[in-house]
Design an enzyme around this catalytic site. Structure first.
Site, PDB file in Angstrom:
ATOM      1  CG  ASN A   9     115.699 116.973 -76.256  1.00  8.23           C
ATOM      2  OD1 ASN A   9     115.564 117.754 -75.119  1.00  8.23           O
ATOM      3  ND2 ASN A   9     115.975 117.657 -77.340  1.00  8.23           N
ATOM      4  CE  LYS A  11     112.702 117.916 -79.258  1.00  7.01           C
ATOM      5  NZ  LYS A  11     112.225 118.111 -80.394  1.00  7.01           N
ATOM      6  CG  HIS A  95     118.112 119.604 -80.368  1.00 12.07           C
ATOM      7  ND1 HIS A  95     117.098 120.239 -81.096  1.00 12.07           N
ATOM      8  CD2 HIS A  95     117.768 118.458 -80.147  1.00 12.07           C
ATOM      9  CE1 HIS A  95     116.144 119.449 -81.254  1.00 12.07           C
ATOM     10  NE2 HIS A  95     116.344 118.394 -80.949  1.00 12.07           N
ATOM     11  CD  GLU A  97     113.417 121.556 -81.144  1.00 10.93           C
ATOM     12  OE1 GLU A  97     113.715 121.753 -79.796  1.00 10.93           O
ATOM     13  OE2 GLU A  97     112.910 120.715 -81.669  1.00 10.93           O
ATOM     14  CD  GLU A 167     117.566 114.980 -82.671  1.00  8.30           C
ATOM     15  OE1 GLU A 167     117.162 114.210 -82.051  1.00  8.30           O
ATOM     16  OE2 GLU A 167     117.741 116.090 -82.421  1.00  8.30           O
ATOM     17  N   GLY A 173     109.662 116.091 -84.720  1.00 11.78           N
ATOM     18  CA  GLY A 173     108.138 116.650 -84.432  1.00 11.78           C
ATOM     19  C   GLY A 173     107.492 116.712 -85.202  1.00 11.78           C
ATOM     20  CB  SER A 213     109.052 111.511 -85.557  1.00 16.21           C
ATOM     21  OG  SER A 213     108.695 112.647 -85.897  1.00 16.21           O
TER      22      SER A 213
HETATM   23  P1  13P Z   1     110.684 114.145 -81.865  1.00 18.07           P
HETATM   24  O1  13P Z   1     110.949 112.821 -81.514  1.00 18.07           O
HETATM   25  O2  13P Z   1     109.400 114.674 -81.137  1.00 18.07           O
HETATM   26  O3  13P Z   1     110.773 114.204 -83.309  1.00 18.07           O
HETATM   27  O4  13P Z   1     112.110 115.168 -81.585  1.00 18.07           O
HETATM   28  C1  13P Z   1     113.264 114.640 -81.847  1.00 18.07           C
HETATM   29  C2  13P Z   1     114.277 115.225 -81.147  1.00 18.07           C
HETATM   30  O5  13P Z   1     114.632 116.580 -81.485  1.00 18.07           O
HETATM   31  C3  13P Z   1     114.923 114.705 -80.013  1.00 18.07           C
HETATM   32  O6  13P Z   1     115.989 115.638 -79.515  1.00 18.07           O
END
Ligand code: 13P
Length: 251
Positions: A9, A11, A95, A97, A167, A173, A213
């Protein structure tokens, strides 16, 4: 029995040029890999270029969201048919976010999943608890509510097409991964919840990915867990060498 899935992903990262450069490298690094479904998730603006660059390769492409209406006065939204037309096969939906910053709810996730399925896209449906919810002992309640709400009203064949990503918000992150045991515990719980809703066979076939992560140095132990069928990778999917190592996880 369940083919593992490693999905990136991206982002809000990568211009068209950067996206094209990245997948050119990935295509080379990952050609010939079998037994793993590989997916990259660029921003909308780079979908066409990435699909075109990856033509004939073993890497599929996901959008990072999808709206539920087919067309109309919805400024700034992208219809499922438009995404399908780019050549995408998957769509990441719900997601954290999106839930956190853009008001996404289980109800809107449900509408998006339905629309994606109707357009022939494979939804990757994200769920996961916040740190506060985990610390107050509510992880399972939160995840169950998200699964039931997001996947309400689907047929067995719909379920066959859906991928789930667990997740934990506190692991995204932050460099703080869930321990393999923590991941396994929730993945198993999700599989049991799917079994309650849709039956045992469907739950046994459902791919449940872990996200938060995931890096080259922790992917192997996470992938060794019985109910972890893959990874949804954020930061480490932006670097060809890191993502390549993750796709080559050792089980
Ligand atoms: P990270 O791997 O940067 O922690 O992000 C995970 C994520 O949100 C994947 O959708």
């Amino acid at each position: 029995m369940r083919t593992p899935v490693i999905a990136g992903n991206w982002k809000m990262h990568n211009t068209v040029q950067e996206a094209t450069d990245l997948v050119r490298e990935l295509k080379q690094n990952l050609s010939g890999i079998e037994g793993v479904e590989i997916i990259v998730g660029p921003p909308f603006t780079a979908l066409c270029a990435v699909v075109s660059e990856l033509g004939g390769s073993n890497i599929s492409v996901a959008a990072q969201n999808v709206f539920w209406e087919e067309k109309g006065a919805f400024t700034g939204e992208i219809a499922p048919g438009m995404i399908k037309e780019t050549g995408c096969s998957h769509a990441i939906i719900g997601h954290s976010e999106r839930r956190q910053y853009f008001g996404e709810t289980d109800e809107t996730v449900n509408k998006r999943v339905k629309a994606a399925l109707s357009a022939g896209l494979i939804p990757i449906v994200c769920v996961g608890e916040t740190l506060e919810q985990r610390e107050s002992g509510n992880t399972m309640n939160v995840v169950k509510k998200q699964i039931k709400g997001s996947l309400d009203g689907f047929t067995p064949s719909d379920f066959d097409s859906i991928i789930i990503a667990y997740e934990p918000v506190w692991a995204i992150g932050t460099g703080k991964t869930a321990s393999p045991d923590q991941a396994q515990e929730v993945h198993k719980f999700i599989r049991n919840t799917i079994s309650e809703i849709a039956g045992r066979d469907i739950s046994q076939n459902m791919r449940i990915l872990y996200g938060g992560s995931v890096k080259p140095d922790n992917v192997d132990e996470i992938m060794q867990q019985e109910d972890v069928d893959g990874a949804l990778v954020g930061g480490a999917s932006l670097k060809a060498d890191l993502f390549t190592r993750i796709v080559n996880f050792k089980k």
